[in-house]
Structure formats: structure tokens, C-alpha cells
Design a protein around this motif. Structure first.
Motif, short mmCIF file in Angstrom:
data_model
loop_
_atom_site.label_atom_id
_atom_site.label_comp_id
_atom_site.label_asym_id
_atom_site.label_seq_id
_atom_site.Cartn_x
_atom_site.Cartn_y
_atom_site.Cartn_z
N GLN A 45 0.87 -1.17 0.00
CA GLN A 45 0.00 0.00 0.00
C GLN A 45 0.91 1.23 0.00
O GLN A 45 1.35 1.69 1.04
CB GLN A 45 -0.93 0.00 1.20
CG GLN A 45 -1.96 1.09 1.10
CD GLN A 45 -3.01 0.97 2.17
OE1 GLN A 45 -3.21 -0.09 2.76
NE2 GLN A 45 -3.70 2.04 2.42
N ASN A 92 -9.21 6.85 -5.99
CA ASN A 92 -9.24 8.25 -5.64
C ASN A 92 -8.23 8.98 -6.55
O ASN A 92 -7.03 8.93 -6.30
CB ASN A 92 -8.88 8.43 -4.17
CG ASN A 92 -8.80 9.88 -3.76
OD1 ASN A 92 -9.26 10.77 -4.47
ND2 ASN A 92 -8.19 10.12 -2.62
N LYS A 94 -6.17 -0.20 -4.09
CA LYS A 94 -7.45 0.52 -4.12
C LYS A 94 -7.47 1.78 -3.26
O LYS A 94 -8.18 2.73 -3.55
CB LYS A 94 -8.59 -0.40 -3.67
CG LYS A 94 -8.95 -1.46 -4.68
CD LYS A 94 -9.57 -0.91 -5.92
CE LYS A 94 -11.04 -0.84 -5.79
NZ LYS A 94 -11.73 -0.49 -7.01
N SER A 95 -6.68 1.80 -2.20
CA SER A 95 -6.69 2.96 -1.31
C SER A 95 -5.52 3.91 -1.57
O SER A 95 -5.35 4.88 -0.84
CB SER A 95 -6.66 2.49 0.15
OG SER A 95 -5.51 1.73 0.39
#
Length: 164
Positions: free
Chosen positions: A74, A133, A100-101
Motif C-alpha cells: 500500500q 481516488n 485501491k486505497s
């Protein structure tokens, strides 16, 4: 464009007309392995993954997405300047949960003749549709280069995702 001969590019681009047709997936995978080695080396040296930002310009931006979306780590963020989403549908099928984050900063000049603006916009739309995002900036007077306004926006993004 190197016709399969060694070059300083991340992978062989066979045509500037359509970046996403007949893409050099083997070359992308080789470059991704090198980038992942670099990321792992930084982590092994004590830098947490959530303080590592992967970024690139044009083909480097494409490699940022190719590597960052498939990363097991991440990361703090992805920076894509005048880039595009390579092997779009295959890549999105291989995107990891960890990615995804991860926030994405994307900037593109509307007058870019090397990587057309529409390709950058397609990348944004695909990423947003998949729930990423994305902070997208377009610059009307920018061709295939980085400008002062773009660098200021990038600085703000970096300060936000990697605070002191």
C-alpha cells in the motif's frame, strides 16, 4: 518505436497512434520487476511502503500505473504526468486490493501531442469507475512537458499524502 532493439525506454512502443494496441506486455513486466525490486529495497532499508510514492512522466506514468495498481504494497501515492493506462482491461483485472486505497495524482496537458489528452482522460475515467481516488489536473497551455502550475499542484499532493 525501438523496433525491439535495446533502448532507454521502459518498454517498446510499437506505435504512437494507439498506445493500447499491440502493447509490449513482456517489456512492461520486466520493467515492473525492476521497479518492484527498487520499492522492496527501500522498504528493506527502513522506509515504510506508505511513505513511498511511485511516479513518472509519459511512458513512466504508464509504468507507474502498471506497477502501482498491481503492487502488493500500500504505497503513499501514484503520480502520473502525461501518462496513460496501459493494457487497460487486463491491468484492471489484476489490480490488487492494496492499490485501491492509494491516491493517484494525474496531470495532463490538453495540447499534448505525444500522449494525447484523451488517453490521460480515459485512464482517469477507468480508475474512477473502479473506485480509485484520482486527483486529476488538466493544463490548457501544456504540451508534453511539466509546467510551474502543475509542479505546485504536485507539491500540495505530496505534502498531503506524505506529511512530515
Amino acid at each position: 518505436m525501438s523496433g525491439g532493439f535495446p533502448s532507454s525506454s521502459w518498454y517498446d512502443i510499437k506505435s504512437l497512434d494507439k498506445f493500447t494496441s499491440n502493447e509490449d506486455r513482456a517489456g512492461m513486466k520486466d520493467s515492473m520487476a525492476k521497479l518492484n525490486e527498487l520499492i522492496k529495497s527501500e522498504i528493506d532499508s527502513g522506509i515504510p511502503a506508505n511513505r513511498i510514492v511511485l511516479g513518472g512522466f509519459a511512458q513512466g506514468g504508464a509504468m507507474t500505473l502498471f506497477t502501482g495498481l498491481q503492487s502488493e504494497y500500500q504505497l503513499a501515492g501514484l503520480v502520473v504526468l502525461s501518462g496513460y493506462l496501459p493494457v487497460r482491461y487486463r491491468l484492471m483485472a489484476k489490480a490488487t486490493k492494496a492499490s485501491k486505497s492509494v491516491p493517484v495524482f494525474q496531470a495532463h496537458g490538453t495540447l499534448d501531442i505525444v500522449v494525447p489528452y484523451k488517453d490521460g482522460e480515459k485512464a482517469r475515467k477507468v480508475l474512477e469507475k473502479k473506485g480509485y481516488n484520482v486527483e486529476f489536473h488538466s493544463y490548457g497551455a501544456l504540451y508534453s512537458a511539466a509546467g510551474d502550475e502543475e509542479m505546485l499542484a504536485l507539491e500540495k499532493f505530496l505534502c498531503k499524502i506524505v506529511p512530515e
